[in-house]
Design a protein around this motif. Structure first.
Motif, PDB file in Angstrom:
ATOM      1  N   GLY A 157       0.588  10.860   4.252  1.00 25.06           N
ATOM      2  CA  GLY A 157       1.677   9.913   4.103  1.00 25.06           C
ATOM      3  C   GLY A 157       1.585   8.758   5.079  1.00 25.06           C
ATOM      4  N   VAL A 158       2.615   7.920   5.057  1.00 22.01           N
ATOM      5  CA  VAL A 158       2.707   6.763   5.935  1.00 22.01           C
ATOM      6  C   VAL A 158       3.825   6.997   6.938  1.00 22.01           C
ATOM      7  CG1 VAL A 158       3.190   4.284   6.044  1.00 22.01           C
ATOM      8  CG2 VAL A 158       1.858   5.209   4.137  1.00 22.01           C
ATOM      9  N   ILE A 159       3.534   6.774   8.220  1.00 25.02           N
ATOM     10  CA  ILE A 159       4.514   7.003   9.276  1.00 25.02           C
ATOM     11  C   ILE A 159       4.942   5.661   9.849  1.00 25.02           C
ATOM     12  CG2 ILE A 159       4.955   8.115  11.492  1.00 25.02           C
ATOM     13  CD1 ILE A 159       2.206   9.714  10.385  1.00 25.02           C
ATOM     14  N   VAL A 160       6.255   5.409   9.828  1.00 31.29           N
ATOM     15  CA  VAL A 160       6.801   4.168  10.351  1.00 31.29           C
ATOM     16  C   VAL A 160       7.731   4.493  11.512  1.00 31.29           C
ATOM     17  CG1 VAL A 160       8.142   2.097   9.846  1.00 31.29           C
ATOM     18  CG2 VAL A 160       6.695   3.115   8.059  1.00 31.29           C
ATOM     19  N   ASP A 161       7.329   4.094  12.703  1.00 30.17           N
ATOM     20  CA  ASP A 161       8.147   4.279  13.899  1.00 30.17           C
ATOM     21  C   ASP A 161       8.781   2.931  14.218  1.00 30.17           C
ATOM     22  OD1 ASP A 161       9.322   4.897  16.299  1.00 30.17           O
ATOM     23  OD2 ASP A 161       7.558   5.854  17.168  1.00 30.17           O
TER      24      ASP A 161
ATOM     25  N   LYS B 282      16.324   3.334   3.870  1.00 30.56           N
ATOM     26  CA  LYS B 282      17.160   3.162   2.679  1.00 30.56           C
ATOM     27  C   LYS B 282      16.551   2.177   1.678  1.00 30.56           C
ATOM     28  CE  LYS B 282      20.151  -0.530   4.508  1.00 30.56           C
ATOM     29  NZ  LYS B 282      21.533  -0.886   4.911  1.00 30.56           N
ATOM     30  N   PHE B 283      15.546   1.416   2.098  1.00 32.54           N
ATOM     31  CA  PHE B 283      14.898   0.458   1.201  1.00 32.54           C
ATOM     32  C   PHE B 283      13.766   1.094   0.388  1.00 32.54           C
ATOM     33  CE2 PHE B 283      16.670  -2.189   4.601  1.00 32.54           C
ATOM     34  CZ  PHE B 283      17.335  -3.163   3.868  1.00 32.54           C
ATOM     35  N   PHE B 284      13.493   2.390   0.631  1.00 35.22           N
ATOM     36  CA  PHE B 284      12.370   3.056  -0.025  1.00 35.22           C
ATOM     37  C   PHE B 284      12.840   4.355  -0.674  1.00 35.22           C
ATOM     38  CE2 PHE B 284      10.805   0.453   3.392  1.00 35.22           C
ATOM     39  CZ  PHE B 284       9.677  -0.170   2.869  1.00 35.22           C
ATOM     40  N   ASP B 285      12.501   4.526  -1.948  1.00 30.28           N
ATOM     41  CA  ASP B 285      12.939   5.720  -2.680  1.00 30.28           C
ATOM     42  C   ASP B 285      12.248   6.981  -2.164  1.00 30.28           C
ATOM     43  OD1 ASP B 285      14.644   4.247  -4.297  1.00 30.28           O
ATOM     44  OD2 ASP B 285      13.058   3.822  -5.765  1.00 30.28           O
ATOM     45  N   ASP B 286      10.926   6.936  -2.032  1.00 33.72           N
ATOM     46  CA  ASP B 286      10.185   8.123  -1.611  1.00 33.72           C
ATOM     47  C   ASP B 286       9.982   8.095  -0.097  1.00 33.72           C
ATOM     48  OD1 ASP B 286       8.860  10.500  -1.762  1.00 33.72           O
ATOM     49  OD2 ASP B 286       6.968   9.659  -2.474  1.00 33.72           O
ATOM     50  N   SER B 287      11.077   8.301   0.624  1.00 33.52           N
ATOM     51  CA  SER B 287      10.992   8.242   2.080  1.00 33.52           C
ATOM     52  C   SER B 287      11.836   9.338   2.722  1.00 33.52           C
ATOM     53  CB  SER B 287      11.454   6.871   2.594  1.00 33.52           C
ATOM     54  OG  SER B 287      12.849   6.709   2.408  1.00 33.52           O
ATOM     55  N   VAL B 288      11.495   9.637   3.971  1.00 32.76           N
ATOM     56  CA  VAL B 288      12.210  10.639   4.762  1.00 32.76           C
ATOM     57  C   VAL B 288      12.467  10.053   6.143  1.00 32.76           C
ATOM     58  CG1 VAL B 288      12.062  12.901   5.867  1.00 32.76           C
ATOM     59  CG2 VAL B 288      11.161  12.592   3.563  1.00 32.76           C
TER      60      VAL B 288
END
Length: 210
Positions: free
Chosen positions: A83-87, A179-185
């Motif tokens: 996956g992609v990790i956004v800090d 909240k801007f991405f559907d497939d996100s955690v």
């Protein structure tokens, strides 16, 4: 007890509880502290207060060819196999994991950094951006224009690199961007999950079971 030493706070995690302390308010803790640090000055402060501190940095085993990857980024990447990790903090780091391998990543200014940068360009831009703008409408004033520029820059780059992969957000602004991405955690414990893996490597190396 785990401690993530950042540039603003000491972040602690112990038995399911998470909290942060400012450097000037750092209090003495009982027991061993396993830590990572991006701030040598604050690290010295922790070591002055606590005699039993262990740096987990040498016990991470992330598979990556990235030169100079910060220990905080290494920790969050260790927590995710795919996956992609956004800090999203004062800076926003975006890293791509595939099959347990770190493919690379990049760094953007965070929201606060964008605001500060605009203010230095012109006094007319020293206003609080409107971060509730609609992307399907062109901005009609300076606040909207700044907010549109900030969000489009950050969100657009994340969408481009994600390529349909699941996105994991952490950091102070992580919940806002998720909240801007559907497939996100959004997972504010991501860095501690990575530290847990390093801690297990430490246990294996020294034959300790704590």
């Amino acid at each position: 007890m785990f401690c993530d030493i950042g540039n603003t706070y000491f972040h602690f995690y112990h038995k399911g509880c998470m909290w942060k302390e400012k450097p000037k308010n750092l209090s003495k803790k009982e027991g061993e502290i396993f830590y990572i640090s991006v701030n040598p000055e604050y690290e010295k402060k922790l070591l002055t207060l606590h005699s039993s501190c262990i740096d987990l940095a040498p016990f991470f085993t992330l598979d990556t060819g990235y030169i100079g990857l910060g220990i905080d980024r290494i920790a969050v990447c260790e927590a995710i196999q795919e996956g992609v990790i956004v800090d999203a903090g004062s800076a926003i780091t975006i890293d791509v994991m595939q099959g347990g391998m770190h493919l690379g990543g990049y760094i953007l200014p965070g929201i606060a950094s964008f605001i500060e940068m605009y203010g230095k360009i012109s006094p007319a831009l020293k206003v609080m951006p409107d971060l509730s703008v609609e992307f399907d409408l062109l901005p009609q004033n300076t606040k909207e224009a700044l907010g549109y520029g900030i969000l489009k820059s950050i969100i657009g780059m994340i969408k481009e690199v994600s390529g349909g992969k699941k996105i994991y957000f952490c950091g102070g602004d992580g919940k806002f961007f998720s909240k801007f991405f559907d497939d996100s955690v959004y997972d504010d414990t991501l860095i501690f999950k990575g530290m847990q893996k390093a801690y297990e490597n430490y246990q294996c190396a020294y034959g300790k079971n704590r």
